[in-house]
Write a protein that holds these residues in place. Structure first.
Motif, short mmCIF file in Angstrom:
data_model
loop_
_atom_site.label_atom_id
_atom_site.label_comp_id
_atom_site.label_asym_id
_atom_site.label_seq_id
_atom_site.Cartn_x
_atom_site.Cartn_y
_atom_site.Cartn_z
N PHE A 25 23.95 -75.23 61.92
CA PHE A 25 24.33 -73.91 61.54
C PHE A 25 25.48 -73.45 61.82
CE2 PHE A 25 19.34 -73.54 61.51
CZ PHE A 25 19.46 -73.74 60.22
N SER A 26 25.70 -73.65 63.47
CA SER A 26 27.20 -72.67 63.27
C SER A 26 28.68 -73.43 63.22
CB SER A 26 27.62 -74.26 65.52
OG SER A 26 28.28 -73.14 66.00
N ARG A 30 30.09 -70.15 60.96
CA ARG A 30 31.66 -69.62 61.21
C ARG A 30 32.61 -69.78 59.70
NH1 ARG A 30 35.25 -74.12 64.78
NH2 ARG A 30 33.83 -73.18 66.39
N GLU A 31 31.33 -70.55 58.98
CA GLU A 31 32.23 -70.72 57.93
C GLU A 31 32.41 -69.13 57.23
OE1 GLU A 31 33.98 -71.09 53.59
OE2 GLU A 31 34.40 -71.78 55.50
N ILE A 32 30.66 -68.52 57.39
CA ILE A 32 30.17 -67.87 56.64
C ILE A 32 30.93 -65.99 57.12
CG2 ILE A 32 28.47 -65.62 56.64
CD1 ILE A 32 26.60 -67.89 56.64
N THR A 33 31.27 -66.03 58.34
CA THR A 33 32.58 -65.34 58.71
C THR A 33 33.86 -65.02 58.55
OG1 THR A 33 31.03 -65.07 61.44
CG2 THR A 33 33.04 -64.19 61.69
N ASP A 225 29.82 -84.86 64.56
CA ASP A 225 29.57 -84.38 66.33
C ASP A 225 31.30 -83.12 66.73
OD1 ASP A 225 26.93 -85.61 65.84
OD2 ASP A 225 28.54 -87.30 67.41
N ASP A 226 32.21 -82.85 65.91
CA ASP A 226 32.86 -81.67 66.45
C ASP A 226 32.56 -80.34 66.26
OD1 ASP A 226 35.55 -80.45 66.42
OD2 ASP A 226 36.02 -82.08 68.04
N ASP A 227 32.53 -79.75 67.03
CA ASP A 227 32.28 -78.34 66.56
C ASP A 227 33.18 -77.73 65.35
OD1 ASP A 227 30.22 -78.12 68.38
OD2 ASP A 227 30.90 -77.52 70.19
N ASP A 228 34.59 -78.44 65.46
CA ASP A 228 35.08 -77.82 64.71
C ASP A 228 35.29 -78.44 63.38
OD1 ASP A 228 36.46 -76.30 66.50
OD2 ASP A 228 37.65 -77.53 67.37
N VAL A 229 34.90 -79.50 63.39
CA VAL A 229 34.69 -80.21 61.93
C VAL A 229 33.91 -79.38 60.81
CG1 VAL A 229 34.79 -82.17 60.45
CG2 VAL A 229 35.88 -82.37 62.81
#
Length: 248
Positions: A25-26, A30-33, A225-229
């Protein structure tokens, strides 16, 4: 993964993502924002935002979370993310494309490089593997959308380029620039899709044996697992038989 389509194997091990809903969801938020910032906060007027919202809905992301992500863009927060693509090689001669949204390129590059090096892969240079893929639009429907003939007719009428049907559902491919229009037409004909996104479709796939497949899936999980990926794509194919052994 037994019984899932080849493309599900090629994309990533979706079951692993389902266990990490908050992380997923995070990434969707991020993509939506980012999409809302790049255009307007109205999904009907912003094709990229519409795709991001549709993907979030398909992953059962709550409506309140989706709206908060849109409102965050409208509020003009200081977070600025840029799109970065990494390309590399996995075990068994496989090729991997990693898409990320990051506010710190050095941090993300280091994390991606580490994931590759610790899991049987090597990070390559930009363009090193992308030539073996096509950038296309991808729309997925479950079997409840109808039989192959019904979905094929709707897809062709909507302007899709290709459709692959199986007992698991229907995978519809479009030109990248036609994705929004085709998805909109299909929604009117078949209802809401399970997934709508831009994809990297390999021209040729590499079948992996059990050993290479096990290492490859660890690599994909480490990247996920990486938040940025945001998304991991590959040209690998793992047979149902091998997946059953790995999941045992």
């Amino acid at each position: 993964m037994a019984g899932h389509s080849k493309f599900k194997n090629i994309m990533h091990r979706k079951g692993a993502q389902d266990k990490k809903r908050s992380n997923l969801f995070s990434k969707l938020s991020r993509e939506i924002t980012v999409a809302a910032k790049m255009g307007t906060p109205d999904p009907d007027m912003n094709p990229r935002l519409r795709l991001a919202v549709n993907t979030a809905k398909a992953q059962s992301m709550p409506k309140d979370n989706i709206q908060r992500a849109i409102d965050k863009a409208s509020a003009g927060d200081d977070e600025n993310y840029e799109e970065v693509r990494y390309e590399g090689y996995g075990p068994g001669g496989s090729a991997i494309i990693v898409e990320a949204l990051t506010d710190n390129r050095n941090r993300t590059a280091t994390a991606v490089r580490t994931a590759f090096s610790k899991n049987g892969g090597n990070l390559g240079t930009e363009g090193s593997v992308a030539h073996g893929f096509e950038r296309l639009g991808y729309i997925e429907y479950g079997p409840e959308a109808g039989d192959e003939e019904k979905v094929l007719e709707a897809a062709l009428e909507a302007g899709a380029e290709d459709i692959q049907s199986s007992r698991d559902g229907h995978e519809i491919w479009t030109a990248a620039e036609d994705l929004h229009a085709v998805a909109e037409a299909l929604e009117k004909a078949l209802g809401e899709a399970k997934e709508v996104k831009l994809a990297w479709k390999p021209n040729l796939t590499v079948e992996l044996d059990e050993k290479d497949a096990g290492v490859l899936l660890k690599l994909v999980d480490a990247l996920d697992d990486d938040d940025d990926v945001q998304t991991v794509w590959g040209n690998y194919d793992i047979s149902d038989e091998v997946m059953e052994k790995l999941d045992a």
